[in-house]
Design an enzyme around this catalytic site. Structure first.
Site, PDB file in Angstrom:
ATOM      1  N   GLY A  49       0.839  -1.194   0.000  1.00  0.00           N
ATOM      2  CA  GLY A  49       0.000   0.000   0.000  1.00  0.00           C
ATOM      3  C   GLY A  49       0.874   1.244   0.000  1.00  0.00           C
ATOM      4  O   GLY A  49       2.060   1.179   0.364  1.00  0.00           O
ATOM      5  N   GLN A  54       2.844  10.044   1.703  1.00  0.00           N
ATOM      6  CA  GLN A  54       4.174   9.424   1.677  1.00  0.00           C
ATOM      7  C   GLN A  54       5.014   9.901   0.495  1.00  0.00           C
ATOM      8  O   GLN A  54       6.221   9.707   0.472  1.00  0.00           O
ATOM      9  CB  GLN A  54       4.054   7.893   1.649  1.00  0.00           C
ATOM     10  N   CYS A  98       6.297  -0.090   7.577  1.00  0.00           N
ATOM     11  CA  CYS A  98       5.870   1.090   6.818  1.00  0.00           C
ATOM     12  C   CYS A  98       7.006   1.541   5.923  1.00  0.00           C
ATOM     13  O   CYS A  98       8.150   1.603   6.361  1.00  0.00           O
ATOM     14  CB  CYS A  98       5.485   2.209   7.791  1.00  0.00           C
ATOM     15  N   LEU A  99       6.681   1.842   4.674  1.00  0.00           N
ATOM     16  CA  LEU A  99       7.701   2.292   3.728  1.00  0.00           C
ATOM     17  C   LEU A  99       8.342   3.597   4.197  1.00  0.00           C
ATOM     18  O   LEU A  99       9.451   3.918   3.797  1.00  0.00           O
ATOM     19  CB  LEU A  99       7.084   2.488   2.337  1.00  0.00           C
ATOM     20  N   HIS A 140      -4.094   0.976   7.814  1.00  0.00           N
ATOM     21  CA  HIS A 140      -2.747   1.557   7.804  1.00  0.00           C
ATOM     22  C   HIS A 140      -2.686   2.755   6.844  1.00  0.00           C
ATOM     23  O   HIS A 140      -2.192   3.830   7.202  1.00  0.00           O
ATOM     24  CB  HIS A 140      -1.741   0.463   7.396  1.00  0.00           C
ATOM     25  N   GLU A 141      -3.233   2.561   5.637  1.00  0.00           N
ATOM     26  CA  GLU A 141      -3.169   3.634   4.631  1.00  0.00           C
ATOM     27  C   GLU A 141      -4.100   4.791   4.988  1.00  0.00           C
ATOM     28  O   GLU A 141      -3.747   5.956   4.802  1.00  0.00           O
ATOM     29  CB  GLU A 141      -3.506   3.084   3.236  1.00  0.00           C
ATOM     30  N   HIS A 144      -2.492   7.091   7.348  1.00  0.00           N
ATOM     31  CA  HIS A 144      -1.528   8.019   6.727  1.00  0.00           C
ATOM     32  C   HIS A 144      -2.222   9.303   6.272  1.00  0.00           C
ATOM     33  O   HIS A 144      -1.620  10.382   6.281  1.00  0.00           O
ATOM     34  CB  HIS A 144      -0.858   7.372   5.509  1.00  0.00           C
TER      35      HIS A 144
HETATM   36 NI    NI Z   1       2.945   3.242   6.016  1.00  0.00          NI
END
Ligand code: NI
Length: 183
Positions: A49, A54, A98-99, A140-141, A144
């Protein structure tokens, strides 16, 4: 198609709530190109995702790609201006990464199922029930888009681990799940 830089924790974009995408921008060629860039960026980073903040974009957009076996679509999808409605049920703990917080993983409690409402990239209505890994990725997304990261959702930091140590000590019998919920 362009691969964008994914910003890391400490960048103010990750702590700034995103704005709704204006209706007139949805469905345009420029908007479709943006979604394609987000999908390419997510895949390049091996994530499941990616949310617009981000890549320093303060719009309410996220993309995701979760295997069909988990009850989700087998191709990348996007949700614009999403709303999540949790279904009743006890919170479920599972590993997330998380990226924007590379190298760390932790156990995060999430709702077991959520109803996702929003728009698709063409402006059509999106509404579906997400369960399992897909429900986790949705939460999670969505977080963000509100300036929230998975660390904020961990009630207990004792499970927090670096990827390498996690692989080695924490779930050595589950190597296939190495990056199952990273977004
Ligand atoms: Ni994340």
């Amino acid at each position: 198609m362009a691969i964008h830089t994914i910003v890391r924790l400490g960048h103010p974009a990750l702590r700034t709530p995103a704005r709704p995408v204006p209706k007139e921008r949805i469905g345009t060629p420029a908007f479709a190109a943006l979604i394609a860039d987000m999908v390419a960026t997510m895949r390049e980073a091996s994530g499941v995702g990616l949310a617009a903040p981000q890549i320093e974009l303060d719009w309410q957009i996220f993309v995701y790609e979760v295997a069909e076996a988990e009850g989700g679509p087998g191709e990348a999808r996007a949700v614009i201006n999403p709303m999540l409605e949790p279904r009743a049920g006890e919170l479920v703990y599972d590993w997330e990464g998380c990226l924007s917080i590379p190298g760390l993983r932790g156990l995060v409690p999430r709702h077991p199922a959520v109803v996702v409402h929003g728009l698709d990239p063409e402006g059509g209505t999106v509404e579906f029930v997400a369960e399992g890994l897909l429900a986790r990725v949705m939460q999670h997304e969505y977080d963000h888009l509100n300036g929230v990261v998975f660390l904020d959702r961990m009630g207990d930091f004792r499970s927090l681990a670096f990827q390498e140590e996690w692989d080695r000590y924490m779930v050595p019998d589950r190597p296939d799940e190495e990056s199952s919920a990273v977004g």
